[in-house]
Design a protein around this motif. Structure first.
Motif, PDB file in Angstrom:
ATOM      1  N   HIS A 125       0.832  -1.212   0.000  1.00 32.71           N
ATOM      2  CA  HIS A 125       0.000   0.000   0.000  1.00 32.71           C
ATOM      3  C   HIS A 125       0.865   1.260   0.000  1.00 32.71           C
ATOM      4  CE1 HIS A 125      -3.344   2.658   0.795  1.00 32.71           C
ATOM      5  NE2 HIS A 125      -2.782   3.078   1.907  1.00 32.71           N
TER       6      HIS A 125
ATOM      7  N   LEU B 269       1.303  10.586   0.906  1.00 31.41           N
ATOM      8  CA  LEU B 269       0.928   9.651   1.961  1.00 31.41           C
ATOM      9  C   LEU B 269      -0.250  10.243   2.717  1.00 31.41           C
ATOM     10  CD1 LEU B 269       4.217   8.267   3.502  1.00 31.41           C
ATOM     11  CD2 LEU B 269       2.399   6.971   2.461  1.00 31.41           C
TER      12      LEU B 269
ATOM     13  N   GLN C  87       1.156   4.275  -2.860  1.00 33.98           N
ATOM     14  CA  GLN C  87       0.944   5.682  -2.553  1.00 33.98           C
ATOM     15  C   GLN C  87       2.140   6.539  -2.947  1.00 33.98           C
ATOM     16  OE1 GLN C  87      -0.179   5.412   1.688  1.00 33.98           O
ATOM     17  NE2 GLN C  87      -2.138   6.274   1.085  1.00 33.98           N
TER      18      GLN C  87
ATOM     19  N   ASP D  36       0.509   7.675  -6.301  1.00 35.89           N
ATOM     20  CA  ASP D  36      -0.301   8.773  -5.795  1.00 35.89           C
ATOM     21  C   ASP D  36       0.539   9.984  -5.435  1.00 35.89           C
ATOM     22  OD1 ASP D  36      -2.416   7.066  -6.060  1.00 35.89           O
ATOM     23  OD2 ASP D  36      -2.533   6.555  -3.941  1.00 35.89           O
TER      24      ASP D  36
END
Length: 265
Positions: free
Chosen positions: A254, A265, A258, A262
């Protein structure tokens, strides 16, 4: 694959404790459990039928849980088996080698059923990702620099990254070697230990942020460091994520998603 399909070996010298652990495992749906009271007997049994998980106490009649997992990590047939420690031991001398060898979790005695369930689910995903064709193009093309002075730790983390689907993995034994590698290679992510000889993780990150041609590269630091002042210094150096060993497979996957996809965080 589901929990009912997992094969678990429990190594615990106390019959009472073994009963408690196996009952919890059965309550969570584990159907196949073999029990042993010594490390030697368990290791011999592993060669006859490879388990999915080894769940061991620290102090055994013939060896420690540390020696069990280190023996497993040095055996090509057993090196990728997930290891879970259940122990009331808190001494750094015993726990640090377990963390470095790649335990998927360290549970205290007594442990909560919720913590055990999370560890089992993470193991299930670790195994499933290893055998299923799940790799995305993003993971395939991801370039990762893995930095750790522990060969056992690098070996375990390398396997975790491969299970996630990452194929381009470069290893460095310490911060100094990592910085040399960065001079001629571009990476999408650095995963590093903190306590290393020559140049430690904090010094490496500081150099990357101020002198490297890749100053914005995400750096995920996975460490067993407990000193709060040291941890604060690591944070201030500019790490993107600071994680404690042992780090579960699900959490690690995960965080990587991120950090890389992404960018936050």
């Amino acid at each position: 694959m589901n929990l009912e399909e997992l094969f678990v070996i429990v190594i615990e010298p106390s019959k009472v404790q073994r009963t408690i652990i196996t009952n919890h495992l059965r309550d969570l749906g584990i159907g196949t459990i073999d029990e042993y009271d010594t490390g030697k007997a368990a290791l011999e049994a592993m060669h006859l039928q490879i388990p999915d998980i080894v769940l061991s106490s620290m102090h055994l009649p013939d060896m420690t849980g540390t020696e069990v997992v280190e023996t497993m990590r040095q055996d090509p047939e057993l090196e990728n088996i997930t290891f879970l420690l259940v122990s009331s031991e808190t001494h750094y001398r015993y726990l640090e080698p377990i963390r470095q060898a790649g335990a998927i979790a360290i549970l205290p005695k007594p442990f909560s059923v919720q913590d055990l369930s999370r560890a089992l689910q993470s193991t299930l995903h670790y195994i499933s990702d290893a055998v299923e064709e799940h790799t995305t193009e993003e993971f395939e093309n991801l370039r990762v620099l893995l930095v750790d002075d522990s060969k056992l730790s690098r070996k375990y983390l390398h396997q975790v990254l491969e299970n996630i689907g990452i194929q381009v993995i470069t290893e460095a034994e310490d911060g100094a070697q990592a910085l040399e590698t960065l001079k001629d290679n571009a990476f999408d992510l650095i995963i590093s230990d903190y306590n290393m000889p020559n140049i430690d993780g904090r010094e490496m990150v500081e150099h990357i942020r101020t002198h490297s041609e890749q100053p914005t590269i995400p750096v995920m630091m996975v460490t067993s460091e407990q000193n709060q002042n040291q941890l604060a210094a690591i944070q201030s150096a500019g790490v993107s994520a600071l994680c404690a060993k042992p780090l579960s497979y699900d959490v690690m996957k995960h965080i990587i998603e991120q950090l890389v996809f992404d960018h936050e965080l």
